[in-house]
Design a protein around this motif. Structure first.
Motif, PDB file in Angstrom:
ATOM      1  N   VAL A  84       2.673   1.744  -4.425  1.00  0.00           N
ATOM      2  CA  VAL A  84       4.012   1.117  -4.575  1.00  0.00           C
ATOM      3  C   VAL A  84       4.713   1.508  -3.051  1.00  0.00           C
ATOM      4  O   VAL A  84       4.333   2.335  -2.633  1.00  0.00           O
ATOM      5  N   ILE A  85       5.362   0.153  -2.610  1.00  0.00           N
ATOM      6  CA  ILE A  85       6.151   0.465  -1.273  1.00  0.00           C
ATOM      7  C   ILE A  85       6.986   0.569  -1.124  1.00  0.00           C
ATOM      8  O   ILE A  85       8.364  -0.193  -2.213  1.00  0.00           O
ATOM      9  N   GLY A  86       7.627   1.653  -1.231  1.00  0.00           N
ATOM     10  CA  GLY A  86       8.828   2.301  -0.491  1.00  0.00           C
ATOM     11  C   GLY A  86       9.801   3.609  -1.985  1.00  0.00           C
ATOM     12  O   GLY A  86       8.936   2.710  -2.867  1.00  0.00           O
ATOM     13  N   ALA A  87       9.632   3.976  -0.926  1.00  0.00           N
ATOM     14  CA  ALA A  87       9.602   5.372  -2.010  1.00  0.00           C
ATOM     15  C   ALA A  87      11.494   6.064  -2.377  1.00  0.00           C
ATOM     16  O   ALA A  87      11.922   7.087  -2.303  1.00  0.00           O
ATOM     17  N   GLY A  88      11.814   5.195  -2.128  1.00  0.00           N
ATOM     18  CA  GLY A  88      13.506   4.745  -2.506  1.00  0.00           C
ATOM     19  C   GLY A  88      14.331   5.294  -3.445  1.00  0.00           C
ATOM     20  O   GLY A  88      12.990   5.265  -4.912  1.00  0.00           O
ATOM     21  N   ALA A  89      14.916   4.632  -4.115  1.00  0.00           N
ATOM     22  CA  ALA A  89      15.545   4.936  -5.509  1.00  0.00           C
ATOM     23  C   ALA A  89      14.689   3.745  -6.867  1.00  0.00           C
ATOM     24  O   ALA A  89      14.637   4.526  -7.683  1.00  0.00           O
ATOM     25  N   LEU A  90      15.089   3.015  -6.357  1.00  0.00           N
ATOM     26  CA  LEU A  90      14.252   1.319  -7.308  1.00  0.00           C
ATOM     27  C   LEU A  90      12.088   1.820  -7.164  1.00  0.00           C
ATOM     28  O   LEU A  90      12.209   1.480  -8.068  1.00  0.00           O
ATOM     29  N   GLY A  91      11.712   2.069  -5.663  1.00  0.00           N
ATOM     30  CA  GLY A  91      10.969   2.538  -5.372  1.00  0.00           C
ATOM     31  C   GLY A  91      10.359   3.625  -6.359  1.00  0.00           C
ATOM     32  O   GLY A  91       9.353   3.238  -8.093  1.00  0.00           O
ATOM     33  N   MET A  92      11.123   4.614  -6.741  1.00  0.00           N
ATOM     34  CA  MET A  92      10.445   5.760  -7.719  1.00  0.00           C
ATOM     35  C   MET A  92      10.580   5.667  -8.591  1.00  0.00           C
ATOM     36  O   MET A  92       9.769   5.829  -9.887  1.00  0.00           O
ATOM     37  N   ALA A  93      12.226   4.315  -9.769  1.00  0.00           N
ATOM     38  CA  ALA A  93      11.462   4.795 -11.058  1.00  0.00           C
ATOM     39  C   ALA A  93      11.178   3.068 -12.015  1.00  0.00           C
ATOM     40  O   ALA A  93      10.517   3.693 -12.472  1.00  0.00           O
ATOM     41  N   ILE A  94      10.517   2.302  -9.764  1.00  0.00           N
ATOM     42  CA  ILE A  94       9.652   2.158 -10.856  1.00  0.00           C
ATOM     43  C   ILE A  94       7.666   2.670 -10.609  1.00  0.00           C
ATOM     44  O   ILE A  94       7.135   2.275 -11.440  1.00  0.00           O
ATOM     45  N   ARG A 115      -9.532   3.704  -2.080  1.00  0.00           N
ATOM     46  CA  ARG A 115      -9.311   4.333  -3.849  1.00  0.00           C
ATOM     47  C   ARG A 115      -9.814   3.323  -5.039  1.00  0.00           C
ATOM     48  O   ARG A 115      -9.198   3.515  -5.746  1.00  0.00           O
ATOM     49  N   GLY A 116     -10.404   1.757  -4.661  1.00  0.00           N
ATOM     50  CA  GLY A 116     -11.354   1.742  -5.787  1.00  0.00           C
ATOM     51  C   GLY A 116     -10.347   0.460  -5.744  1.00  0.00           C
ATOM     52  O   GLY A 116     -10.524  -0.998  -6.863  1.00  0.00           O
ATOM     53  N   GLY A 117      -9.613  -0.217  -5.251  1.00  0.00           N
ATOM     54  CA  GLY A 117      -8.799  -1.352  -4.373  1.00  0.00           C
ATOM     55  C   GLY A 117      -7.617  -1.712  -5.866  1.00  0.00           C
ATOM     56  O   GLY A 117      -7.196  -0.998  -5.973  1.00  0.00           O
ATOM     57  N   LEU A 118      -6.980  -3.104  -5.570  1.00  0.00           N
ATOM     58  CA  LEU A 118      -5.507  -3.224  -5.875  1.00  0.00           C
ATOM     59  C   LEU A 118      -5.561  -3.942  -7.168  1.00  0.00           C
ATOM     60  O   LEU A 118      -6.620  -4.545  -7.802  1.00  0.00           O
ATOM     61  N   GLY A 119      -4.726  -2.706  -8.418  1.00  0.00           N
ATOM     62  CA  GLY A 119      -4.763  -2.692  -9.351  1.00  0.00           C
ATOM     63  C   GLY A 119      -3.552  -3.650  -9.454  1.00  0.00           C
ATOM     64  O   GLY A 119      -3.242  -4.926  -9.497  1.00  0.00           O
ATOM     65  N   ALA A 120      -2.137  -3.454  -8.997  1.00  0.00           N
ATOM     66  CA  ALA A 120      -0.554  -3.217  -8.902  1.00  0.00           C
ATOM     67  C   ALA A 120      -0.618  -3.080  -7.901  1.00  0.00           C
ATOM     68  O   ALA A 120      -0.537  -2.179  -6.903  1.00  0.00           O
ATOM     69  N   LEU A 121       0.458  -4.405  -6.890  1.00  0.00           N
ATOM     70  CA  LEU A 121       0.858  -3.637  -6.057  1.00  0.00           C
ATOM     71  C   LEU A 121       2.784  -4.139  -6.351  1.00  0.00           C
ATOM     72  O   LEU A 121       3.167  -5.539  -6.879  1.00  0.00           O
ATOM     73  N   ALA A 122       3.620  -2.681  -6.213  1.00  0.00           N
ATOM     74  CA  ALA A 122       4.995  -3.535  -5.948  1.00  0.00           C
ATOM     75  C   ALA A 122       5.882  -3.186  -4.768  1.00  0.00           C
ATOM     76  O   ALA A 122       5.805  -2.035  -4.122  1.00  0.00           O
ATOM     77  N   HIS A 123       6.103  -4.141  -4.319  1.00  0.00           N
ATOM     78  CA  HIS A 123       6.726  -4.113  -2.742  1.00  0.00           C
ATOM     79  C   HIS A 123       8.242  -4.389  -2.847  1.00  0.00           C
ATOM     80  O   HIS A 123       8.998  -4.725  -3.441  1.00  0.00           O
ATOM     81  N   CYS A 131      -8.327  -7.862  -7.534  1.00  0.00           N
ATOM     82  CA  CYS A 131      -9.370  -8.233  -8.141  1.00  0.00           C
ATOM     83  C   CYS A 131      -8.857  -9.357  -9.895  1.00  0.00           C
ATOM     84  O   CYS A 131      -7.620  -9.778  -9.817  1.00  0.00           O
ATOM     85  N   PRO A 132      -9.950 -10.150 -10.638  1.00  0.00           N
ATOM     86  CA  PRO A 132      -9.203 -10.803 -11.679  1.00  0.00           C
ATOM     87  C   PRO A 132      -8.315  -9.935 -11.999  1.00  0.00           C
ATOM     88  O   PRO A 132      -8.209  -8.428 -13.333  1.00  0.00           O
ATOM     89  N   GLY A 133      -6.958 -10.341 -12.524  1.00  0.00           N
ATOM     90  CA  GLY A 133      -5.621  -9.711 -13.356  1.00  0.00           C
ATOM     91  C   GLY A 133      -5.484  -8.383 -12.462  1.00  0.00           C
ATOM     92  O   GLY A 133      -4.247  -7.882 -13.053  1.00  0.00           O
ATOM     93  N   SER A 134      -5.648  -8.319 -10.700  1.00  0.00           N
ATOM     94  CA  SER A 134      -4.653  -7.886  -9.646  1.00  0.00           C
ATOM     95  C   SER A 134      -3.302  -8.572  -9.903  1.00  0.00           C
ATOM     96  O   SER A 134      -3.309  -9.489 -10.458  1.00  0.00           O
ATOM     97  N   ALA A 135      -1.965  -7.780  -9.652  1.00  0.00           N
ATOM     98  CA  ALA A 135      -0.659  -8.289  -9.856  1.00  0.00           C
ATOM     99  C   ALA A 135      -0.064  -8.242  -8.768  1.00  0.00           C
ATOM    100  O   ALA A 135       0.073  -6.844  -8.431  1.00  0.00           O
ATOM    101  N   ALA A 136       0.752  -8.801  -7.891  1.00  0.00           N
ATOM    102  CA  ALA A 136       1.559  -8.151  -6.965  1.00  0.00           C
ATOM    103  C   ALA A 136       2.811  -8.534  -7.176  1.00  0.00           C
ATOM    104  O   ALA A 136       3.299 -10.084  -8.121  1.00  0.00           O
ATOM    105  N   VAL A 137       3.986  -7.977  -7.538  1.00  0.00           N
ATOM    106  CA  VAL A 137       5.422  -8.380  -8.080  1.00  0.00           C
ATOM    107  C   VAL A 137       6.329  -7.576  -6.388  1.00  0.00           C
ATOM    108  O   VAL A 137       6.442  -6.390  -5.859  1.00  0.00           O
ATOM    109  N   LEU A 138       7.110  -8.577  -5.925  1.00  0.00           N
ATOM    110  CA  LEU A 138       8.064  -8.183  -4.630  1.00  0.00           C
ATOM    111  C   LEU A 138       8.863  -8.134  -4.865  1.00  0.00           C
ATOM    112  O   LEU A 138       9.755  -9.398  -5.941  1.00  0.00           O
ATOM    113  N   VAL A 139       9.737  -6.892  -4.431  1.00  0.00           N
ATOM    114  CA  VAL A 139      11.268  -7.170  -4.958  1.00  0.00           C
ATOM    115  C   VAL A 139      11.605  -7.649  -3.616  1.00  0.00           C
ATOM    116  O   VAL A 139      12.475  -7.804  -2.612  1.00  0.00           O
ATOM    117  N   SER A 140      13.043  -9.171  -4.577  1.00  0.00           N
ATOM    118  CA  SER A 140      13.755  -9.971  -3.806  1.00  0.00           C
ATOM    119  C   SER A 140      15.038  -9.993  -4.257  1.00  0.00           C
ATOM    120  O   SER A 140      15.381  -8.566  -4.211  1.00  0.00           O
TER     121      SER A 140
END
Ligand SMILES: NC(=O)c1ccc[n+]([C@@H]2O[C@H](COP(=O)([O-])OP(=O)(O)OC[C@H]3O[C@@H](n4cnc5c(N)ncnc54)[C@H](O)[C@@H]3O)[C@@H](O)[C@H]2O)c1
Length: 277
Positions: A17-27, A84-92, A126-135
Motif C-alpha cells: 500500500v503506497i501512502g499511509a495517509g487517511a485513505l491509505g490506512m482505511a485501504i 517478502r515473496g513478490g506482489l500479491g496486490a498493489l494499492a497505490h 504473478c497470476p492473480g496479482s492486481a494493481a489498483v491505482l487511486v485516481s
C-alpha cells in the motif's frame, strides 16, 4: 513460520500500500483481512507508526520509507517486495491535492510516482496479482489538449513535469496539475493492461468522487467550486473511506478476476449528473 504471540501471517500474500495517509490506512486495514501489508510512505516514521498500530489490531503489517518520485527509492521498495515473496496486490493511494503542492510536485507524485511504482512492481507480479491505482473523478471531466495528451503516454519520464509545464504554459497551475495527473493515471492503466496481462495479472484505476477525508475537507475550504459540485452529487453526501476500501478490496480480489485496463467511477453519480447525456 508463524511466531507465537505475534500477528504474523506468512501464509498470506503481500499487499503493498503506497501512502499511509487517511485513505491509505482505511485501504491497508481492509486488505490486511486477507494479506500481509507493506505500507510505504515518504514519511517513514508515519509508515512505521501506522504499521505498529495495525499490528496492535492483529494485522501483519510493516512500514517502510519510500519517496515514490525517486527511482532509486522505488527500486529499493521493489527489492523489499521481492524479499517478502513478490506482489500479491498493489494499492497505490499516495497523492497530492491541488492545495498540497505546486504544478510540478503534483505531477511528479500523482503521475510519475504512480508509474514508477507500477513499473518497478510489475515484474514481481504473478497470476492473480492486481494493481489498483487511486485516481479521481477529476480525470473524467477534463480533456487535455492533444500535445499534453501525447506527453502523458510516457508518465515515468524523469522530466515529465517540466515537459508538461512547458506545453501548458500559463495553464500549468496546481488546479490543472491534478486533473492532468489523474487523466494520465487512467490512461496509464489502460495502456498497461497488456503488460500486466502477460504476467496473468491485472491493473485498474478507480476514480472516486468526493471522499470525506482531511485532504477532502481542505479542498472544501480552499475551493468554492468543490461545494458547487458537492451540491450536484445525486447521493447528496461524500463517499466514506470505508466505501473506497470496499471497492479496492473487491478489485484486488479474485472476484474481479476479469477486470483489467479500465477505470471504475465511485462518485455517487456525479459524473453522470455532470454529463450532457
Ligand atoms: N479526498 C478526496 O475527496 C479524494 C477524492 C478523489 C481521490 N482522492 C485521492 O485519494 C488519495 C489520497 O488520499 P489520502 O486521504 O490518503 O491523502 P493523505 O493526504 O491523507 O495521504 C497522502 C499520503 O501520501 C504520502 N506521500 C506524499 N508524497 C509522497 C511521495 N513522494 N512518496 C510517497 N508517499 C507520499 C503522504 O506522506 C501521505 O501520507 C490521493 O491519490 C487523492 O488524489 C481523494
Amino acid at each position: 513460520m508463524h511466531r507465537i504471540g505475534t500477528s504474523e501471517r506468512p501464509d498470506l500474500p503481500l499487499a503493498t500500500v503506497i501512502g499511509a495517509g487517511a485513505l491509505g490506512m482505511a485501504i491497508a486495514r481492509r486488505l490486511a483481512l486477507s494479506h500481509r501489508v507493506l505500507l510505504a510512505d515518504i514519511d517513514g516514521q508515519r509508515a512505521q507508526d501506522c504499521a505498529e498500530l495495525m499490528r496492535g489490531e492483529g494485522c501483519d503489517a510493516s512500514g517502510i520509507v519510500c519517496d515514490i518520485t525517486s527511482p532509486d527509492a522505488v527500486a529499493a521498495l521493489a527489492g523489499e517486495v521481492a524479499a517478502r515473496g513478490g506482489l500479491g496486490a498493489l494499492a497505490h493511494v499516495a497523492g497530492l491535492s491541488p492545495s498540497a503542492g505546486n504544478f510540478r510536485s503534483i505531477i511528479r507524485v500523482n503521475l510519475m510516482g504512480a508509474a514508477l511504482v507500477a513499473e518497478a512492481l510489475r515484474p514481481l507480479a504473478c497470476p492473480g496479482s492486481a494493481a489498483v491505482l487511486v485516481s479521481s473523478l477529476a480525470a473524467h471531466h477534463f480533456q487535455p489538449a492533444p500535445e499534453v495528451a501525447s506527453l502523458l503516454h510516457d508518465p515515468a519520464a524523469p522530466d515529465i513535469a517540466e515537459r508538461l509545464a512547458a506545453a501548458m504554459g500559463e495553464d500549468a497551475t496546481p488546479q490543472l496539475a491534478y486533473p492532468v495527473s489523474k487523466w494520465g493515471m487512467n490512461l496509464y492503466c489502460r495502456r498497461q493492461a497488456a503488460a500486466w496481462g502477460e504476467m496473468g495479472a491485472r491493473i485498474v484505476s478507480i476514480s472516486p468522487g468526493m471522499i470525506a477525508t482531511p485532504m477532502g475537507a481542505l479542498e472544501f475550504e480552499k475551493s468554492p467550486a468543490k461545494r458547487q459540485l458537492y451540491e450536484k452529487t445525486p447521493l447528496r453526501r461524500e463517499c466514506t473511506m470505508l466505501e473506497i476500501a470496499d471497492v479496492v478490496e473487491f478489485l484486488a480480489s479474485p472476484r474481479a478476476s476479469f477486470i483489467s485496463g479500465t477505470d471504475l467511477l465511485v462518485d455517487g453519480g456525479l459524473a453522470a449528473a455532470l454529463s450532457d447525456a
